[in-house]
Enzyme design. Structure first.
Site, PDB file in Angstrom:
ATOM      1  N   CYS A  46      88.601  14.914  90.783  1.00  0.00           N
ATOM      2  CA  CYS A  46      88.382  13.842  89.904  1.00  0.00           C
ATOM      3  C   CYS A  46      87.202  14.321  88.779  1.00  0.00           C
ATOM      4  O   CYS A  46      86.388  15.227  89.115  1.00  0.00           O
ATOM      5  CB  CYS A  46      87.454  12.813  90.756  1.00  0.00           C
ATOM      6  SG  CYS A  46      87.037  11.261  89.833  1.00  0.00           S
ATOM      7  N   ASP A  48      84.601  12.581  87.921  1.00  0.00           N
ATOM      8  CA  ASP A  48      83.259  12.215  88.407  1.00  0.00           C
ATOM      9  C   ASP A  48      82.435  13.379  88.032  1.00  0.00           C
ATOM     10  O   ASP A  48      82.526  14.610  88.940  1.00  0.00           O
ATOM     11  CB  ASP A  48      83.405  11.831  89.605  1.00  0.00           C
ATOM     12  CG  ASP A  48      82.204  10.974  89.964  1.00  0.00           C
ATOM     13  OD1 ASP A  48      80.974  11.535  89.843  1.00  0.00           O
ATOM     14  OD2 ASP A  48      82.194   9.686  90.611  1.00  0.00           O
ATOM     15  N   ARG A  50      79.642  14.093  89.505  1.00  0.00           N
ATOM     16  CA  ARG A  50      79.206  14.683  90.708  1.00  0.00           C
ATOM     17  C   ARG A  50      79.911  15.637  91.655  1.00  0.00           C
ATOM     18  O   ARG A  50      79.242  15.947  92.411  1.00  0.00           O
ATOM     19  CB  ARG A  50      78.616  13.390  91.442  1.00  0.00           C
ATOM     20  CG  ARG A  50      77.473  12.348  90.989  1.00  0.00           C
ATOM     21  CD  ARG A  50      77.478  11.095  91.597  1.00  0.00           C
ATOM     22  NE  ARG A  50      78.867  10.321  91.601  1.00  0.00           N
ATOM     23  CZ  ARG A  50      79.161   9.067  91.988  1.00  0.00           C
ATOM     24  NH1 ARG A  50      78.413   8.459  92.623  1.00  0.00           N
ATOM     25  NH2 ARG A  50      80.326   8.510  91.906  1.00  0.00           N
ATOM     26  N   HIS A 102      87.292  12.162  96.344  1.00  0.00           N
ATOM     27  CA  HIS A 102      85.754  11.985  96.869  1.00  0.00           C
ATOM     28  C   HIS A 102      85.733  10.604  97.059  1.00  0.00           C
ATOM     29  O   HIS A 102      86.123   9.801  96.705  1.00  0.00           O
ATOM     30  CB  HIS A 102      84.851  12.427  95.870  1.00  0.00           C
ATOM     31  CG  HIS A 102      84.726  11.852  94.544  1.00  0.00           C
ATOM     32  ND1 HIS A 102      83.896  10.834  94.221  1.00  0.00           N
ATOM     33  CD2 HIS A 102      85.664  11.730  93.465  1.00  0.00           C
ATOM     34  CE1 HIS A 102      83.952  10.319  93.122  1.00  0.00           C
ATOM     35  NE2 HIS A 102      85.156  10.782  92.712  1.00  0.00           N
ATOM     36  N   CYS A 105      84.672   7.069  94.891  1.00  0.00           N
ATOM     37  CA  CYS A 105      85.303   7.206  93.750  1.00  0.00           C
ATOM     38  C   CYS A 105      85.263   5.793  92.856  1.00  0.00           C
ATOM     39  O   CYS A 105      86.079   5.068  93.437  1.00  0.00           O
ATOM     40  CB  CYS A 105      86.834   7.854  94.035  1.00  0.00           C
ATOM     41  SG  CYS A 105      87.546   8.380  92.343  1.00  0.00           S
TER      42      CYS A 105
HETATM   43 CO    CO Z   1      86.129   9.580  91.087  1.00  0.00          CO
END
Ligand code: CO
Length: 217
Positions: A46, A48, A50, A102, A105
């Site tokens: 992803c 993302d 993080r 994750h 998400c």
């Molecule tokens: Co995500």
């Protein structure tokens, strides 16, 4: 200069520090890096902020080929991810393809909302389709957070199916036994990676019932 601007410029300072650090461990590091890449792993995860692929795997530049998008989706009509898979398998000869989702998400969360999200609708449709395929299991989970976590896991599993549906993966696997496809979850509450331990040969067999693109020779 405002604070956002200085934070942006600090990146270049941090880059200089990183270069110095890498050279301190290996003076030839960047020369070797420029000679070529030979990663064993294709990581699809992803976007993302993080979920930083190399960091949590403890890998250095040159060790993993990376593709990231919202919700770690492998869409048949996405030229980007299809090109990445083809290049990684046919030219880099990666031994493993990992789809890593994750918990927490935002992409998966958005796909669970009954609402028009505009331009991102067709992308989230891929995840809504995962919900539809597994709706009996998901609807039976009364706890909202648990249902959300389970959709994260099922999305990884379905995207692994999508990797295995590609002709290049089927062709190279039947010829050489590689690449193997794995489904992982990054749990940001603990920092740990979880292997969903998907049964690759079983998934391949299931996929080949309908999506067989490689006739036995
Ligand atoms: Co995500």
């Amino acid at each position: 200069m405002n604070k956002e601007m200085t934070a942006y410029l600090e990146i270049f300072e941090k880059n200089k520090e990183w270069v110095a650090r890498m050279k301190a461990t290996d003076a030839q590091f960047f020369e070797k890096l420029s000679e070529g890449q030979n990663p064993e792993l294709l990581y699809i995860g992803c976007s993302d902020s993080r979920v930083t692929a190399e960091d949590f795997m403890g890998l250095n530049p040159g060790e993993v080929f990376v593709h990231r998008n919202i919700g770690n989706v492998i869409s048949n009509t996405d030229l980007n991810v299809m090109s990445v898979i083809n290049y990684a398998v046919a030219h880099l000869n990666v031994k493993h393809i990992v789809v890593c989702g994750h918990y927490h998400c935002g992409g998966v969360k958005a796909a669970m909302q009954p609402q028009d999200m505009g331009i991102i609708n067709p992308w989230l449709r891929n995840i809504r389709d995962v919900y539809r395929i597994h709706k009996d299991e998901l609807n039976a989970i009364s706890d909202g957070d648990k249902r959300y976590n389970r959709l994260v896991e099922l999305n990884v599993e379905e995207q692994c199916f999508n990797v295995i549906k590609t002709a290049v993966v089927q062709r190279f696997y039947l010829k050489s036994g590689y690449p193997l496809v794995h489904g992982w979850i990054f749990d940001m509450k603990t920092g740990e990676l979880i292997d969903l331990k998907l049964d690759f040969p079983k998934i391949l067999k299931e996929v080949q019932e309908i999506y067989n693109l490689e006739a036995d020779e």
